[in-house]
Design a protein around this motif. Structure first.
Motif, PDB file in Angstrom:
ATOM      1  N   UNK A 358       0.892  -1.275  -0.020  1.00 39.32           N
ATOM      2  CA  UNK A 358       0.001   0.018  -0.056  1.00 39.32           C
ATOM      3  C   UNK A 358       1.054   1.248   0.156  1.00 39.32           C
ATOM      4  N   UNK A 359       0.431   2.280  -0.629  1.00 36.02           N
ATOM      5  CA  UNK A 359       1.386   3.391  -0.502  1.00 36.02           C
ATOM      6  C   UNK A 359       1.522   3.923   0.874  1.00 36.02           C
ATOM      7  N   UNK A 360       2.606   4.230   1.336  1.00 35.08           N
ATOM      8  CA  UNK A 360       2.691   4.776   2.525  1.00 35.08           C
ATOM      9  C   UNK A 360       2.585   6.379   2.365  1.00 35.08           C
ATOM     10  N   UNK A 361       2.220   7.143   3.450  1.00 33.32           N
ATOM     11  CA  UNK A 361       1.933   8.447   3.225  1.00 33.32           C
ATOM     12  C   UNK A 361       3.644   9.324   3.112  1.00 33.32           C
ATOM     13  N   UNK A 362       3.541  10.187   2.162  1.00 26.55           N
ATOM     14  CA  UNK A 362       4.740  10.689   1.731  1.00 26.55           C
ATOM     15  C   UNK A 362       5.653  11.431   2.683  1.00 26.55           C
ATOM     16  N   UNK A 363       5.580  11.097   3.873  1.00 29.76           N
ATOM     17  CA  UNK A 363       6.383  12.024   4.982  1.00 29.76           C
ATOM     18  C   UNK A 363       7.310  11.133   5.602  1.00 29.76           C
ATOM     19  N   UNK A 364       8.645  11.927   5.794  1.00 30.02           N
ATOM     20  CA  UNK A 364       9.811  11.016   6.464  1.00 30.02           C
ATOM     21  C   UNK A 364       9.234  10.485   7.804  1.00 30.02           C
ATOM     22  N   UNK A 365       9.815   9.488   8.325  1.00 29.01           N
ATOM     23  CA  UNK A 365       9.513   8.971   9.626  1.00 29.01           C
ATOM     24  C   UNK A 365      10.869   8.731  10.592  1.00 29.01           C
ATOM     25  N   UNK A 366      11.091   9.928  11.032  1.00 30.02           N
ATOM     26  CA  UNK A 366      12.375   9.805  11.827  1.00 30.02           C
ATOM     27  C   UNK A 366      12.284   8.870  13.253  1.00 30.02           C
ATOM     28  N   UNK A 367      13.579   8.478  13.390  1.00 25.59           N
ATOM     29  CA  UNK A 367      13.648   7.890  14.601  1.00 25.59           C
ATOM     30  C   UNK A 367      13.490   8.620  15.951  1.00 25.59           C
ATOM     31  N   UNK A 368      13.653   8.172  16.881  1.00 22.25           N
ATOM     32  CA  UNK A 368      13.861   8.879  18.133  1.00 22.25           C
ATOM     33  C   UNK A 368      15.271   9.706  18.195  1.00 22.25           C
ATOM     34  N   UNK A 369      15.901  10.306  17.390  1.00 23.91           N
ATOM     35  CA  UNK A 369      16.968  10.683  17.275  1.00 23.91           C
ATOM     36  C   UNK A 369      16.739  12.378  17.160  1.00 23.91           C
ATOM     37  N   UNK A 370      17.579  13.118  17.816  1.00 22.99           N
ATOM     38  CA  UNK A 370      17.590  14.382  17.844  1.00 22.99           C
ATOM     39  C   UNK A 370      17.542  15.279  16.488  1.00 22.99           C
ATOM     40  N   UNK A 371      18.553  14.874  15.775  1.00 22.19           N
ATOM     41  CA  UNK A 371      18.715  15.679  14.479  1.00 22.19           C
ATOM     42  C   UNK A 371      17.782  15.177  13.561  1.00 22.19           C
ATOM     43  N   UNK A 372      17.536  13.896  13.557  1.00 24.48           N
ATOM     44  CA  UNK A 372      16.248  13.436  12.390  1.00 24.48           C
ATOM     45  C   UNK A 372      15.049  14.260  12.810  1.00 24.48           C
ATOM     46  N   UNK A 405       8.367  12.599  22.264  1.00 23.20           N
ATOM     47  CA  UNK A 405       9.530  12.157  22.279  1.00 23.20           C
ATOM     48  C   UNK A 405      10.624  13.290  22.996  1.00 23.20           C
ATOM     49  N   UNK A 406      10.316  14.490  22.212  1.00 20.49           N
ATOM     50  CA  UNK A 406      11.061  15.789  22.796  1.00 20.49           C
ATOM     51  C   UNK A 406      10.580  16.194  24.241  1.00 20.49           C
ATOM     52  N   UNK A 407       9.380  15.990  24.672  1.00 20.78           N
ATOM     53  CA  UNK A 407       9.097  16.327  25.816  1.00 20.78           C
ATOM     54  C   UNK A 407       9.666  15.455  27.124  1.00 20.78           C
ATOM     55  N   UNK A 408       9.768  14.256  26.692  1.00 20.59           N
ATOM     56  CA  UNK A 408      10.439  13.258  27.429  1.00 20.59           C
ATOM     57  C   UNK A 408      11.977  13.258  27.701  1.00 20.59           C
ATOM     58  N   UNK A 409      12.492  13.819  26.401  1.00 18.07           N
ATOM     59  CA  UNK A 409      13.934  14.166  26.521  1.00 18.07           C
ATOM     60  C   UNK A 409      14.287  15.301  27.161  1.00 18.07           C
ATOM     61  N   UNK A 410      13.355  16.192  27.274  1.00 11.09           N
ATOM     62  CA  UNK A 410      13.387  17.420  27.922  1.00 11.09           C
ATOM     63  C   UNK A 410      14.314  18.522  27.196  1.00 11.09           C
ATOM     64  N   UNK A 411      13.992  18.050  25.769  1.00  8.51           N
ATOM     65  CA  UNK A 411      14.738  19.033  24.625  1.00  8.51           C
ATOM     66  C   UNK A 411      13.830  20.216  24.587  1.00  8.51           C
ATOM     67  N   UNK A 412      14.360  21.300  25.140  1.00 11.11           N
ATOM     68  CA  UNK A 412      13.508  22.671  24.690  1.00 11.11           C
ATOM     69  C   UNK A 412      13.581  23.219  23.304  1.00 11.11           C
ATOM     70  N   UNK A 413      14.835  22.733  22.777  1.00 12.13           N
ATOM     71  CA  UNK A 413      15.065  23.417  21.549  1.00 12.13           C
ATOM     72  C   UNK A 413      14.392  22.715  20.432  1.00 12.13           C
ATOM     73  N   UNK A 414      14.503  21.164  20.454  1.00 10.81           N
ATOM     74  CA  UNK A 414      13.674  20.408  19.539  1.00 10.81           C
ATOM     75  C   UNK A 414      12.152  20.731  19.769  1.00 10.81           C
ATOM     76  N   UNK A 415      11.744  20.910  21.008  1.00 15.41           N
ATOM     77  CA  UNK A 415      10.363  21.019  21.206  1.00 15.41           C
ATOM     78  C   UNK A 415      10.019  22.430  20.776  1.00 15.41           C
ATOM     79  N   UNK A 416      10.764  23.256  20.572  1.00 17.44           N
ATOM     80  CA  UNK A 416      10.511  24.966  20.040  1.00 17.44           C
ATOM     81  C   UNK A 416      10.365  24.449  18.487  1.00 17.44           C
ATOM     82  N   UNK A 417      11.382  23.843  17.908  1.00 16.59           N
ATOM     83  CA  UNK A 417      11.113  23.524  16.504  1.00 16.59           C
ATOM     84  C   UNK A 417       9.592  22.995  16.226  1.00 16.59           C
ATOM     85  N   UNK A 418       9.507  21.768  17.070  1.00 12.80           N
ATOM     86  CA  UNK A 418       8.064  20.885  16.844  1.00 12.80           C
ATOM     87  C   UNK A 418       6.962  22.023  16.978  1.00 12.80           C
TER      88      UNK A 418
END
Length: 455
Positions: A358-372, A405-418
């Motif tokens: 089936x066609x997946x929706x065309x959106x990247x699926x990042x792992x639990x990785x900060x830079x991804x 994922x960002x909340x639980x990592x307590x990563x304010x910078x990633x959470x800001x971008x999200x």
């Protein structure tokens, strides 16, 4: 497994297991869930049959630590046997179920088991459950059953007390009802206990620990009888309410590569929504299990290390493989068997993974990785505002797990971008986004700067 804790004052992203699926290419296709689930079930059953002798405590204890409840692995295996038998997928007379029942009946007949049962201690519910499952599957133990009923009537161990943890109460009541025991007068019915549980009380998916996720999935296992009924939930409205938290958690553990919790959440998603094939996270979850499954059929747990296995030989290698794979393999098989029951028959051929897509929706699926995740947020924030509603919906569907994922990592910078990406996608007023924004503000009262608009 608990949610990641911060190291010092900075964010902490736990390493992602090697088997975790890499970021998906846009426009990629994944197999149909039925094909992936069938593949997982066929491989898992093959491996479980090959390693069935390791479920017996004496074999286990040759190389692995003694367990508090020695037949624990066998008890888990009998749960799968029961589901497959009642679903018509694999009858209990087949080779794997039959041998599992032989081993379990032998364990229940040991003097040590009888002594443990009569203690009526913290392990009493598991003794009772093993005896009940043996009877359900045609291997009754009348003397042990009578002891179980007497201890239950006397409330041995105080397991029926209202102050006991709700999950423990739900678990015991399910075992009692499924085994046809007469409950004492005190315990509440299963539907009443459900209303006191984490599932009914509104789980906070942004901050849930692994233990809380385990409690949520197991409450749903017991109250739905592993996906067989929604009656005790109180109606379709309750099932609909639970779908989104289960979906978010599924995305979280898919990104983390936590295959045991992923399997349990896939079972719950199916129990609440039939099959859920219209949700790409369900398709991706099944694909992740099929992709991570070893060629021999085992599904690795979070503690499995291929490099450790490669340094072992003979029984030591077999013991390590069994000890680090049996539970996750059983969880994956249980979820696949529950799905097979819902589709009416298991369709499991390895070729199906390639043929049914089936066609997946065309959106990247990042792992639990900060830079991804940062890269995903920047791309989401750069989407044209004139893009199609379907495209924006597809990107928005990723937000919940990534916010958690960002909340639980307590990563304010990633959470800001999200949060910036959420606003760009028109999701700033979603309840989960507002909750994440409140947590962000509480941790850092200053105004946050919008994240970059392109990656």
């Amino acid at each position: 497994m608990s949610a990641p804790a911060a190291e010092g004052d900075g964010p902490y992203w736990p390493p992602v297991p090697a088997h975790a699926r890499r970021e998906a290419a846009c426009g990629a296709a994944v197999p149909e869930p039925d094909a992936s689930a069938g593949h997982v079930l066929a491989g898992a059953l093959r491996w479980l049959e090959e390693y069935v002798e390791w479920f017996a405590a004496p074999r286990w204890e040759e190389y692995l630590p003694r367990r508090p409840f020695r037949p624990g692995p066998l008890l888990e295996l009998l749960g799968l046997v029961r589901l497959m038998d009642r679903s018509g997928l694999v009858p209990k007379e087949a080779a794997l179920p039959s041998r599992a029942l032989d081993l379990a009946a032998s364990a229940a007949g040991e003097a040590e088991f009888g002594q443990g049962l009569r203690r009526g201690d913290e392990l009493f519910p598991y003794h009772l459950n093993l005896i009940a499952l043996l009877e359900t599957l045609g291997r009754p133990q009348p003397e042990a059953r009578a002891v179980c009923q007497a201890l239950l009537a006397a409330d041995a161990g105080g397991h029926t007390r209202a102050y006991r943890p709700v999950l423990s109460q739900v678990e015991l009541r399910y075992f009692v009802d499924r085994g046809g025991f007469t409950p004492p007068a005190a315990p509440a019915a299963l539907d009443v206990l459900y209303r006191r549980s984490i599932a009914a009380l509104g789980p906070d998916v942004l901050q849930m620990t692994g233990d809380e996720t385990y409690a949520l999935t197991h409450v749903l296992f017991y109250v739905t009888d592993f996906g067989r009924t929604l009656r005790l939930l109180g109606g379709p409205g309750e099932a609909a309410r639970l779908r989104e938290p289960i979906r978010v958690l599924l995305g979280v553990h898919l990104a983390r590569g936590s295959l045991d919790l992923l399997s349990e959440l896939l079972l719950c998603a199916g129990a609440l929504d039939g099959r859920g094939d219209d949700d790409p996270l369900v398709r991706e979850g099944w694909h992740a299990l099929a992709t991570a499954q070893r060629q021999d059929g085992a599904v690795p747990s979070p503690v499995h290390r291929p490099e450790v296995l490669s340094g072992l030989t003979g029984d030591r290698a077999a013991a390590y493989l069994f000890g680090t794979c049996y539970h996750t393999t059983l969880a994956a098989a249980l979820a696949a068997a529950a799905r097979g029951r819902r589709q009416g028959a298991a369709r499991s051929t390895p070729g199906g993974l390639r043929q049914q897509v089936l066609p997946d929706f065309p959106v990247p699926a990042p792992r639990a990785d900060r830079e991804e995740i940062r890269h995903w947020a920047r791309r989401a924030a750069a989407l044209p505002r004139t893009g199609s509603p379907d495209m924006r919906e597809a990107w928005s569907a990723r937000l919940g797990p990534l916010l958690a994922l960002a909340v639980q990592a307590r990563d304010q910078e990633v959470l800001t971008e999200l949060l910036h990406a959420a606003g760009h996608l028109g999701r700033g007023d979603d309840a989960l986004v507002r909750r994440a924004s409140a947590l962000h503000a509480a941790r850092d009262p200053g105004p946050y700067a919008p994240g970059p608009r392109s990656g």
